[in-house]
Structures are given as structure tokens and as C-alpha cells.
Design a protein around this motif. Structure first.
Motif, PDB file in Angstrom:
ATOM      1  N   MET A   1       0.856  -1.208   0.000  1.00 26.25           N
ATOM      2  CA  MET A   1       0.000   0.000   0.000  1.00 26.25           C
ATOM      3  C   MET A   1       0.887   1.253   0.000  1.00 26.25           C
ATOM      4  O   MET A   1       1.756   1.390   0.862  1.00 26.25           O
ATOM      5  CB  MET A   1      -0.839  -0.044   1.287  1.00 26.25           C
ATOM      6  N   PRO A   2       0.726   2.121  -1.008  1.00 25.53           N
ATOM      7  CA  PRO A   2       1.640   3.267  -1.071  1.00 25.53           C
ATOM      8  C   PRO A   2       1.440   4.208   0.121  1.00 25.53           C
ATOM      9  O   PRO A   2       0.338   4.344   0.647  1.00 25.53           O
ATOM     10  CB  PRO A   2       1.245   3.976  -2.359  1.00 25.53           C
ATOM     11  N   LYS A   3       2.524   4.862   0.483  1.00 14.30           N
ATOM     12  CA  LYS A   3       2.459   5.771   1.637  1.00 14.30           C
ATOM     13  C   LYS A   3       1.660   7.019   1.283  1.00 14.30           C
ATOM     14  O   LYS A   3       1.671   7.488   0.142  1.00 14.30           O
ATOM     15  CB  LYS A   3       3.877   6.176   2.042  1.00 14.30           C
ATOM     16  N   ILE A   4       1.024   7.580   2.315  1.00 14.59           N
ATOM     17  CA  ILE A   4       0.308   8.844   2.156  1.00 14.59           C
ATOM     18  C   ILE A   4       1.028   9.897   2.993  1.00 14.59           C
ATOM     19  O   ILE A   4       1.426   9.624   4.130  1.00 14.59           O
ATOM     20  CB  ILE A   4      -1.149   8.720   2.640  1.00 14.59           C
ATOM     21  N   PHE A   5       1.186  11.067   2.397  1.00 15.59           N
ATOM     22  CA  PHE A   5       1.959  12.109   3.055  1.00 15.59           C
ATOM     23  C   PHE A   5       1.110  13.344   3.335  1.00 15.59           C
ATOM     24  O   PHE A   5       0.098  13.584   2.668  1.00 15.59           O
ATOM     25  CB  PHE A   5       3.134  12.538   2.162  1.00 15.59           C
ATOM     26  N   ALA A   6       1.544  14.113   4.316  1.00 15.77           N
ATOM     27  CA  ALA A   6       0.966  15.441   4.545  1.00 15.77           C
ATOM     28  C   ALA A   6       2.120  16.423   4.685  1.00 15.77           C
ATOM     29  O   ALA A   6       3.146  16.103   5.286  1.00 15.77           O
ATOM     30  CB  ALA A   6       0.111  15.457   5.805  1.00 15.77           C
ATOM     31  N   VAL A   7       1.953  17.597   4.087  1.00 16.98           N
ATOM     32  CA  VAL A   7       2.918  18.675   4.277  1.00 16.98           C
ATOM     33  C   VAL A   7       2.138  19.836   4.864  1.00 16.98           C
ATOM     34  O   VAL A   7       1.147  20.286   4.264  1.00 16.98           O
ATOM     35  CB  VAL A   7       3.569  19.092   2.947  1.00 16.98           C
ATOM     36  N   ILE A   8       2.564  20.274   6.037  1.00 15.24           N
ATOM     37  CA  ILE A   8       1.829  21.348   6.699  1.00 15.24           C
ATOM     38  C   ILE A   8       2.731  22.572   6.744  1.00 15.24           C
ATOM     39  O   ILE A   8       3.765  22.572   7.404  1.00 15.24           O
ATOM     40  CB  ILE A   8       1.406  20.901   8.107  1.00 15.24           C
ATOM     41  N   GLY A   9       2.325  23.595   6.023  1.00 14.36           N
ATOM     42  CA  GLY A   9       3.174  24.788   5.861  1.00 14.36           C
ATOM     43  C   GLY A   9       3.715  24.785   4.454  1.00 14.36           C
ATOM     44  O   GLY A   9       4.579  23.974   4.114  1.00 14.36           O
ATOM     45  N   LEU A  19       5.304  19.304  -3.890  1.00 15.81           N
ATOM     46  CA  LEU A  19       5.305  19.174  -5.356  1.00 15.81           C
ATOM     47  C   LEU A  19       6.145  17.981  -5.799  1.00 15.81           C
ATOM     48  O   LEU A  19       5.776  17.257  -6.720  1.00 15.81           O
ATOM     49  CB  LEU A  19       5.806  20.467  -6.003  1.00 15.81           C
ATOM     50  N   GLU A  20       7.275  17.780  -5.150  1.00 20.46           N
ATOM     51  CA  GLU A  20       8.142  16.660  -5.533  1.00 20.46           C
ATOM     52  C   GLU A  20       7.471  15.315  -5.229  1.00 20.46           C
ATOM     53  O   GLU A  20       7.545  14.375  -6.018  1.00 20.46           O
ATOM     54  CB  GLU A  20       9.485  16.777  -4.809  1.00 20.46           C
ATOM     55  N   LEU A  21       6.824  15.234  -4.079  1.00 22.90           N
ATOM     56  CA  LEU A  21       6.110  13.985  -3.745  1.00 22.90           C
ATOM     57  C   LEU A  21       5.011  13.717  -4.773  1.00 22.90           C
ATOM     58  O   LEU A  21       4.850  12.585  -5.237  1.00 22.90           O
ATOM     59  CB  LEU A  21       5.489  14.083  -2.345  1.00 22.90           C
ATOM     60  N   ALA A  22       4.257  14.763  -5.122  1.00 21.97           N
ATOM     61  CA  ALA A  22       3.166  14.602  -6.093  1.00 21.97           C
ATOM     62  C   ALA A  22       3.731  14.190  -7.450  1.00 21.97           C
ATOM     63  O   ALA A  22       3.197  13.315  -8.127  1.00 21.97           O
ATOM     64  CB  ALA A  22       2.377  15.890  -6.209  1.00 21.97           C
ATOM     65  N   LYS A  23       4.857  14.805  -7.814  1.00 19.99           N
ATOM     66  CA  LYS A  23       5.495  14.486  -9.110  1.00 19.99           C
ATOM     67  C   LYS A  23       5.894  13.010  -9.157  1.00 19.99           C
ATOM     68  O   LYS A  23       5.851  12.368 -10.198  1.00 19.99           O
ATOM     69  CB  LYS A  23       6.735  15.368  -9.258  1.00 19.99           C
ATOM     70  N   ARG A  24       6.262  12.474  -8.011  1.00 17.04           N
ATOM     71  CA  ARG A  24       6.672  11.061  -7.956  1.00 17.04           C
ATOM     72  C   ARG A  24       5.489  10.126  -7.764  1.00 17.04           C
ATOM     73  O   ARG A  24       5.681   8.926  -7.564  1.00 17.04           O
ATOM     74  CB  ARG A  24       7.681  10.851  -6.831  1.00 17.04           C
ATOM     75  N   GLY A  25       4.290  10.671  -7.816  1.00 19.92           N
ATOM     76  CA  GLY A  25       3.090   9.825  -7.830  1.00 19.92           C
ATOM     77  C   GLY A  25       2.486   9.521  -6.474  1.00 19.92           C
ATOM     78  O   GLY A  25       1.598   8.665  -6.383  1.00 19.92           O
ATOM     79  N   GLU A  27       0.323  10.274  -2.962  1.00 21.95           N
ATOM     80  CA  GLU A  27      -0.806  11.088  -2.506  1.00 21.95           C
ATOM     81  C   GLU A  27      -0.284  11.996  -1.400  1.00 21.95           C
ATOM     82  O   GLU A  27       0.348  11.520  -0.437  1.00 21.95           O
ATOM     83  CB  GLU A  27      -1.914  10.187  -1.956  1.00 21.95           C
ATOM     84  N   VAL A  28      -0.492  13.299  -1.548  1.00 20.26           N
ATOM     85  CA  VAL A  28       0.013  14.216  -0.529  1.00 20.26           C
ATOM     86  C   VAL A  28      -1.045  15.264  -0.204  1.00 20.26           C
ATOM     87  O   VAL A  28      -1.625  15.893  -1.092  1.00 20.26           O
ATOM     88  CB  VAL A  28       1.361  14.846  -0.966  1.00 20.26           C
ATOM     89  N   LEU A  45      -1.497  20.395  -7.223  1.00 18.30           N
ATOM     90  CA  LEU A  45      -1.653  19.422  -6.148  1.00 18.30           C
ATOM     91  C   LEU A  45      -3.137  19.091  -5.980  1.00 18.30           C
ATOM     92  O   LEU A  45      -3.953  19.977  -5.761  1.00 18.30           O
ATOM     93  CB  LEU A  45      -1.100  20.002  -4.834  1.00 18.30           C
ATOM     94  N   ALA A  46      -3.439  17.796  -6.062  1.00 24.54           N
ATOM     95  CA  ALA A  46      -4.841  17.359  -5.997  1.00 24.54           C
ATOM     96  C   ALA A  46      -5.475  17.637  -4.637  1.00 24.54           C
ATOM     97  O   ALA A  46      -6.658  17.927  -4.528  1.00 24.54           O
ATOM     98  CB  ALA A  46      -4.924  15.869  -6.320  1.00 24.54           C
ATOM     99  N   ASN A  47      -4.654  17.535  -3.581  1.00 21.29           N
ATOM    100  CA  ASN A  47      -5.199  17.699  -2.229  1.00 21.29           C
ATOM    101  C   ASN A  47      -4.568  18.893  -1.530  1.00 21.29           C
ATOM    102  O   ASN A  47      -3.908  18.750  -0.509  1.00 21.29           O
ATOM    103  CB  ASN A  47      -4.938  16.441  -1.381  1.00 21.29           C
ATOM    104  N   ALA A  48      -4.781  20.096  -2.071  1.00 17.22           N
ATOM    105  CA  ALA A  48      -4.304  21.305  -1.390  1.00 17.22           C
ATOM    106  C   ALA A  48      -5.430  21.753  -0.474  1.00 17.22           C
ATOM    107  O   ALA A  48      -6.541  22.031  -0.927  1.00 17.22           O
ATOM    108  CB  ALA A  48      -3.961  22.385  -2.410  1.00 17.22           C
ATOM    109  N   VAL A  49      -5.159  21.817   0.820  1.00 21.03           N
ATOM    110  CA  VAL A  49      -6.218  22.008   1.816  1.00 21.03           C
ATOM    111  C   VAL A  49      -5.940  23.237   2.671  1.00 21.03           C
ATOM    112  O   VAL A  49      -4.880  23.340   3.291  1.00 21.03           O
ATOM    113  CB  VAL A  49      -6.288  20.768   2.756  1.00 21.03           C
ATOM    114  N   GLU A  50      -6.935  24.120   2.715  1.00 22.87           N
ATOM    115  CA  GLU A  50      -6.788  25.280   3.599  1.00 22.87           C
ATOM    116  C   GLU A  50      -7.251  24.857   4.987  1.00 22.87           C
ATOM    117  O   GLU A  50      -8.408  24.432   5.157  1.00 22.87           O
ATOM    118  CB  GLU A  50      -7.653  26.437   3.085  1.00 22.87           C
TER     119      GLU A  50
END
Lengths: 229, 90
Positions: A1-9, A19-25, A27-28, A45-50
Motif C-alpha cells: 500500500m503506497p504511503k500517504i503524506f501530509a505537508v503542513i506549511g 510538489l516533488e512527492l506529487a510528481k513522484r506519484g 498522494e500528498v 496538487l490534488a489535495n491542497a487544503v486550507e
């Protein structure tokens, strides 16, 4: 199962990581409280969240309790960085990586459960200083107080010789983990050009050629001796 | 450059330099190209080959200087632009 990431800030560093994580396929979830940043990155980015990451419910509603690795990348507020780190660990995020501003920040954030701290400005500054002071050092990464990974230009005495003939491990206690070569080519326009090729884990019979740089792993004092060859 | 023997000599130097570059003898190419560029400082190709040979010899600062010179003489020189970008880091 591929890893899921979050970037806060989503400052310079955070947005580059997202952007680099998304470019490599991967989910972030890219999160920031600034709607302008979300709008700016929304197309890439598909999941840009305010969201306000200092609010635990907001983190849960956004699904951040399900991510595998979260990067906390705040530029200005150490207090917010500590709070968000604590909340993420409280939600059960397996790995929380925190970008820190200084040693004090690093100590505090480790104490409250950060799994890893990164200090990109300091690390890049050290690498840059090594390169500025020694132009034949192409790159430098400090691995520990004693050991470094250094890329240096092949010395004249090494040219035309096989790696085994140099006896670098025996003479200096260093390991050559890669050779980067400048290989001449003729491009599609018929113009001479140079392509860089990297040979990872080079063999004993590999020859050192003009333009090569060697990536060497070893103790700092041993690397200094190799540089003097 | 408008005298034939001089043009011939310049052409010979460039051909020799290309031979050395394509055989990964960058420092030999540097020596020849120094002469060629002295003969014709306005030649984008001579400056490009010189910059390439310098880069091949790990003389990055001089290589950058000559790639910049190529772009002054020929702003559309794609190869020079790519090499300069790579050397500066982008």
C-alpha cells in the motif's frame, strides 16, 4: 500500500516537498492556513487544503490522522510547530518530520515526539561553504561528526588507472561509492557535447578518466589526505 | 579573419580540439582551444568548444565564463545555455 503524506506549511521548502512527492506519484495532503498559497498550488496538487493545523478537529476532518508521514514546515512560529507536532503524534501519525529553525527548536520538538528533525538552511550552508572554500569539492554531506560524503575531482595521478590500482581503501581508509563521468557525445544537431553519467558502486576494474569526480565516503581526516594526492 | 591560411589553421585547430573532446582528452583540447579562441575571439563555436573542454577538465569557473561568452555572441545557443544552467545549479 503506497504511503500517504501530509505537508503542513507551504512556504518555499514545504511547497517544494509537496510538489516533488506529487510528481513522484504519491498522494500528498498539502496544508496551509493561507488561502492564497492553496490557490497558487491548487492546480498542481490534488489535495491542497486550507486549514488551521493548530486545531485538532481540523486535522482530523481533513483526514490527516490517516497519513503515514507528515512534514511540519513552519518558517516563523516555533510555538505553532511544537503544537502541530504534538497534535499529529496524538492523532497517531506514524512519522512526523519537523523542519527546525535552530538547535533549541530541534531539542524541544524532539522532546515532544518528533521522529525526525531537518535543518535545511544549516545543512545547505555547510555544503556551500565546503564548495566555496575548496572549488574542487563538488559536494559535501556531513554524515556525523567524524564521517562525510564528499565528491571531489579525480586527481591527475589517478587518471588512466583502475580503481583497484589506487588502493584508496587500503591507503586512506575511504570508500569510493560512485564515479561521475563526463562522457563526450555528438548530439542530434551534430554538435559535440558532454553527458554526465554516474557509476554507482564502481568495480575494481573501472578506470578513472579525465573529468571524472569521485564520491568518497570516509573520515574527514582521511578525505583530507586523499585531497592532497 | 580574412586570410585563407589563417582560416585554414583555425579550422584545423577546431577539428583537432573536437577529436580530443570526443576522446575524452579534455585537457589537450583546452590547450588547443586557447589558441583557437585567441585567433578568433568572436567565434561562438570556438568559445563553446573551449567551455566544453574546460567543463570536462573540471575547471567550472572558467567554463561558466566561456559559456556566458557564447551566449553573448549567440543568445540562441541552446547547448551553452543548458551547460551554464547545469553549472550554476537551477
Amino acid at each position: 500500500m503506497p504511503k500517504i503524506f501530509a505537508v503542513i506549511g507551504l512556504g518555499t521548502f514545504g511547497s517544494a516537498v509537496a510538489l516533488e512527492l506529487a510528481k513522484r506519484g504519491y498522494e500528498v495532503f498539502a496544508c496551509d492556513r493561507d488561502p492564497d498559497k492553496i490557490e497558487e498550488l491548487g492546480s498542481e496538487l490534488a489535495n491542497a487544503v486550507e486549514l488551521d493545523a493548530t486545531d485538532e478537529k481540523s486535522l482530523q476532518d481533513a483526514g490527516l490522522d490517516e497519513v503515514d508521514t507528515a512534514l511540519v514546515s513552519f518558517g516563523d512560529s516555533i510555538a505553532d510547530s511544537l503544537l502541530v507536532t504534538m497534535l499529529l503524534k496524538g492523532l497517531g501519525v506514524k512519522e512526523v518530520v519537523v523542519k527546525v529553525a535552530d538547535e533549541r527548536h530541534a531539542r524541544l520538538v524532539k522532546r515532544i515526539g518528533a521522529d525526525r528533525v531537518i535543518f535545511p538552511e544549516r545543512d545547505m550552508a555547510i555544503r556551500l561553504v565546503e564548495n566555496i572554500l575548496s572549488p574542487d569539492i563538488f559536494d559535501f554531506i556531513e554524515l556525523s561528526e567524524e564521517y562525510s560524503l564528499v565528491e571531489i575531482a579525480a586527481r591527475k595521478k589517478m587518471l588512466g588507472r583502475k580503481l583497484a590500482e589506487l588502493h584508496l581503501r587500503k591507503r586512506f581508509g575511504v570508500n569510493v561509492i560512485a564515479i561521475r563521468s563526463k562522457v563526450p557525445v555528438v548530439n542530434k544537431k551534430g554538435v559535440p557535447d558532454i553527458e554526465e553519467k554516474i557509476n554507482i558502486a564502481p568495480g575494481a576494474e573501472d578506470e578513472i578518466r579525465e573529468g571524472d569526480t569521485l564520491v568518497i565516503l570516509g573520515r574527514d581526516q582521511d578525505i583530507e589526505r586523499v585531497k592532497k594526492l | 579573419m580574412n586570410d585563407n591560411p589563417r582560416q585554414e589553421r583555425f579550422k584545423e585547430l577546431l577539428e583537432k580540439a573536437e577529436f580530443y573532446i570526443l576522446n575524452q582528452k579534455y585537457s589537450e583540447a583546452v590547450k588547443i582551444l586557447k589558441q583557437a579562441v585567441a585567433m578568433n575571439e568572436e567565434s561562438p563555436h570556438a568559445n563553446y568548444l573551449y567551455a566544453l573542454a574546460l567543463e570536462g577538465s573540471n575547471e567550472q569557473e572558467k567554463a561558466k565564463q566561456h559559456f556566458r561568452r557564447v551566449l553573448e555572441l549567440d543568445p540562441e545557443h541552446t547547448e551553452a545555455k543548458n551547460h551554464l544552467d547545469r553549472l550554476i545549479g537551477h
